[in-house]
Write an enzyme that holds these catalytic residues in place. Structure first.
Site, PDB file in Angstrom:
ATOM      1  N   GLU A  48       0.850  -1.187   0.000  1.00 14.92           N
ATOM      2  CA  GLU A  48       0.000   0.000   0.000  1.00 14.92           C
ATOM      3  C   GLU A  48       0.889   1.241   0.000  1.00 14.92           C
ATOM      4  O   GLU A  48       2.008   1.213   0.534  1.00 14.92           O
ATOM      5  CB  GLU A  48      -0.873  -0.024   1.274  1.00 14.92           C
TER       6      GLU A  48
ATOM      7  N   ASN B  18      -6.530   1.471   2.950  1.00 11.80           N
ATOM      8  CA  ASN B  18      -7.267   2.702   3.248  1.00 11.80           C
ATOM      9  C   ASN B  18      -6.864   3.844   2.311  1.00 11.80           C
ATOM     10  O   ASN B  18      -7.673   4.713   1.991  1.00 11.80           O
ATOM     11  CB  ASN B  18      -7.035   3.125   4.701  1.00 11.80           C
TER      12      ASN B  18
ATOM     13  N   ASN C 112     -11.994  -0.906  -1.024  1.00  9.38           N
ATOM     14  CA  ASN C 112     -11.344  -1.492   0.155  1.00  9.38           C
ATOM     15  C   ASN C 112     -12.142  -1.166   1.410  1.00  9.38           C
ATOM     16  O   ASN C 112     -12.462   0.001   1.658  1.00  9.38           O
ATOM     17  CB  ASN C 112      -9.936  -0.904   0.313  1.00  9.38           C
ATOM     18  N   GLU C 113     -12.462  -2.189   2.181  1.00  7.81           N
ATOM     19  CA  GLU C 113     -13.091  -2.035   3.506  1.00  7.81           C
ATOM     20  C   GLU C 113     -14.156  -0.929   3.531  1.00  7.81           C
ATOM     21  O   GLU C 113     -14.146  -0.063   4.408  1.00  7.81           O
ATOM     22  CB  GLU C 113     -12.023  -1.765   4.576  1.00  7.81           C
TER      23      GLU C 113
ATOM     24  N   TYR D 124      -6.916  -9.305  11.331  1.00  8.05           N
ATOM     25  CA  TYR D 124      -5.601  -9.217  11.975  1.00  8.05           C
ATOM     26  C   TYR D 124      -5.769  -9.666  13.419  1.00  8.05           C
ATOM     27  O   TYR D 124      -6.818  -9.427  14.026  1.00  8.05           O
ATOM     28  CB  TYR D 124      -5.099  -7.774  11.986  1.00  8.05           C
TER      29      TYR D 124
ATOM     30  N   GLU E  92      -6.415  -9.475   3.315  1.00  3.25           N
ATOM     31  CA  GLU E  92      -5.542  -8.899   4.355  1.00  3.25           C
ATOM     32  C   GLU E  92      -5.567  -9.845   5.549  1.00  3.25           C
ATOM     33  O   GLU E  92      -6.622 -10.054   6.147  1.00  3.25           O
ATOM     34  CB  GLU E  92      -6.012  -7.501   4.777  1.00  3.25           C
TER      35      GLU E  92
ATOM     36  N   GLN F 198       1.319  -6.642   5.435  1.00  2.00           N
ATOM     37  CA  GLN F 198       1.721  -6.298   4.086  1.00  2.00           C
ATOM     38  C   GLN F 198       3.086  -6.926   3.793  1.00  2.00           C
ATOM     39  O   GLN F 198       3.515  -7.775   4.561  1.00  2.00           O
ATOM     40  CB  GLN F 198       1.740  -4.784   3.951  1.00  2.00           C
TER      41      GLN F 198
HETATM   42  O1  AHR Z   1      -2.980  -3.050   6.186  1.00  2.00           O
HETATM   43  C1  AHR Z   1      -3.202  -1.900   6.931  1.00  2.00           C
HETATM   44  C2  AHR Z   1      -4.638  -1.393   6.802  1.00  2.00           C
HETATM   45  O2  AHR Z   1      -5.513  -2.334   7.377  1.00  2.00           O
HETATM   46  C3  AHR Z   1      -5.185  -1.238   5.401  1.00  2.00           C
HETATM   47  O3  AHR Z   1      -4.872   0.001   4.866  1.00  2.00           O
HETATM   48  C4  AHR Z   1      -6.664  -1.374   5.586  1.00  2.00           C
HETATM   49  O4  AHR Z   1      -7.306  -1.926   4.474  1.00  2.00           O
HETATM   50  C5  AHR Z   1      -6.803  -2.234   6.824  1.00  2.00           C
HETATM   51  O5  AHR Z   1      -7.660  -1.672   7.744  1.00  2.00           O
END
Ligand code: AHR
Length: 502
Positions: free
Chosen positions: A27, A72, A172-173, A244, A291, A345
């Protein structure tokens, strides 16, 4: 020590592993691009300013696709800022991360980098400030052969051949209130559907990923996913999910993250199948877990309008690597539904590869389990038929051993390979894994490797880059139909066997 038996049955095929399960993510965030993959003037920089030391590690990881440019960041990004002569490119405020984006790297340079790193590009279009029209224009720029405004502009910018980017994320999200121009599920669903129609009219060979829930912790999950799919089902190919994990103070809970991830995947798949039934559809939408990682979200530092500050530079411990390995096992064991998965990432930002500006590069602890599954996890995943004792955790009862077995298939030499991945989450005890390979005939152990150690907090640093590395263990001699393997407490293990192909 308990004895845990597992029958490795050739006929119990769960799924062919899609190579895209071993994908990652870059990103425009922190130092992922600037002083991550790109640092003109660095001693290893090539003619375009790409760090060759980083490229070498990306190749070593065997990454399939790299999702780009966000994240993001995507929801405020005008992709046209990143094309054309560098001197004319604007510096912009990035509202997602409170930084300044210099736009020195855009889609053209990223495609060049991807070729050098031997990876494919998974592109993403802006569904925040961006419009369906702009998404179509980006696709036309990238994939159309020529003879139109946008495709000819690509040629003028030095790329005569279309990029042929196959996998595209539609935003995205978008369920997250933190997203620039966040939408509710119905509004996003309609916008994504119209965008998908435009994109598929331009190039019907592409695969589209719509935004599912940003995490299973969202109050709108899984209703968001249902509504989005009701609007888009026949126009898209994959639903995304993100998750995550971090250590919130209880190691046992943290080690059991793979259990929660497994439940998340299965519940999203059920939601997809519910919409499939509602629609009387014969098409199956699969999942893009685009992700996943360990991320210490509680420990974020705020930065103010700098170019490429050190954002989200988590340093990973042995314990983090073990949790990460467990998540890798869950992905493999759900390969029937998860076709794409991106380690988020790749460089510097919550990443396995970590650089020093003007200096060297190290492999974080999480580098190793990713490389293991990417290198040895290709082929056919076999159904994990296993009954292990459990540990009580916040995610419910977690089996002490998480196991995935992949039949890597038979090579040109007539010999087949089987790879076994095993995480022991028991912090105090070894457990014996009894593997029964009867359906393969006699097999031979060819490799055994363990990532473990007495200090779970150990991390790799520039001064001591090899504190957390897997070690080779003695390989049992001879051929047999079954093997008993002792798994050390709190350990990540890779064991490989060969068999005679018939
Ligand atoms: O990977 C970090 C962030 O986590 C990304 O920008 C977003 O898509 C997610 O919330």
């Amino acid at each position: 020590m308990s004895k845990i038996s597992m029958v490795v049955e050739k006929q119990f095929a769960l799924a062919e592993v899609d190579d895209r399960l071993f994908s990652s993510f870059i990103e425009h965030l922190g130092r992922a691009v600037y002083s991550g993959i790109y640092e003109p003037g660095h001693p290893t920089a090539d003619g375009q300013g790409f760090r060759k030391d980083v490229i070498e590690l990306v190749r070593d990881l065997g990454v399939c696709l790299v999702r780009y440019p966000g994240g993001n960041f995507l929801s405020g990004y005008d992709w046209t800022d990143g094309i054309g002569p560098r001197a004319d490119r604007p510096r912009r405020l990035d509202l997602a991360w409170r930084t300044i984006e210099p736009n020195e790297i855009g889609i053209d340079e990223f495609v060049d980098w991807a070729k050098k790193a031997n990876v494919g590009v998974m592109a993403a279009v802006n569904m925040g400030t961006g419009t369906p029209k702009e998404a179509g224009e980006m696709l036309e720029y990238c994939n159309f052969r020529g003879g139109t405004y946008w495709s000819d502009l690509r040629k003028k910018n030095g790329h005569a051949e279309p990029y042929g980017i196959k996998t595209w994320c539609v935003g995205n999200e978008m369920d997250g209130p933190w997203q620039i121009c966040h939408l509710d599920a119905a509004d996003y669903g309609k916008k994504a559907r119209e965008t998908a129609k435009i994109m598929k009219w331009i190039d019907d060979k592409i695969d589209l990923v719509v935004c599912g829930s940003a995490t299973s912790l969202m109050a709108t999950y899984p209703e968001w996913d249902r509504v989005v799919l009701e609007h888009t089902y026949e126009h898209i190919d994959y639903l995304s999910l993100h998750r995550y994990y971090e250590n919130l103070g209880n190691d046992a809970d943290f080690l059991a993250s793979f259990v929660d991830m497994d439940r998340f995947i299965k519940s999203v798949a059920s939601t997809v199948d519910y919409v499939k039934s509602l629609k009387r559809s014969t098409k199956t939408v699969n999942l893009s877990f685009d992700e996943w990682n360990v991320w210490y979200q509680q420990k974020q530092t705020r930065f103010d309008w700098e170019v490429a500050p050190p954002i989200l530079e988590d340093q990973y411990s042995l314990l983090d690597a073990l949790v990460f390995g467990g998540m890798g096992i869950t992905l493999l064991n759900n390969a029937d539904r998860v076709k794409v998965a991106c380690l988020a990432q790749l460089v510097n930002v919550i990443a396995p590869i970590f650089t020093k500006k003007g200096g060297g590069v190290i492999k974080q602890s999480t580098y190793y389990p990713f490389r293991d599954i990417s290198k040895y996890g290709r082929g056919t995943v076999l159904k994990p038929v296993i009954a292990a004792p459990t540990i009580e955790t916040c995610y419910g009862d977690a089996p002490v051993l998480a196991v995935s077995v992949v039949d890597n298939g038979v090579g040109a030499n007539g010999t087949g390979d089987i790879s076994v991945f095993c995480l022991n989450i028991d912090q105090g005890k070894s457990h014996q894994l009894d593997l029964d390979f009867r359906s393969f005939g006699k097999v031979k152990m060819t490799m055994r490797q363990e990532l473990s150690g007495p200090d779970q907090d150990l991390k790799n640093t520039f001064e001591s880059p090899e504190r957390v590395v897997p070690v080779a263990k003695a390989v049992a001699g001879g051929e047999a139909e079954s093997f008993a393997l002792e798994m050390s407490p709190r350990s990540w293990n890779v064991i490989r066997f060969s068999y005679a192909g018939k």
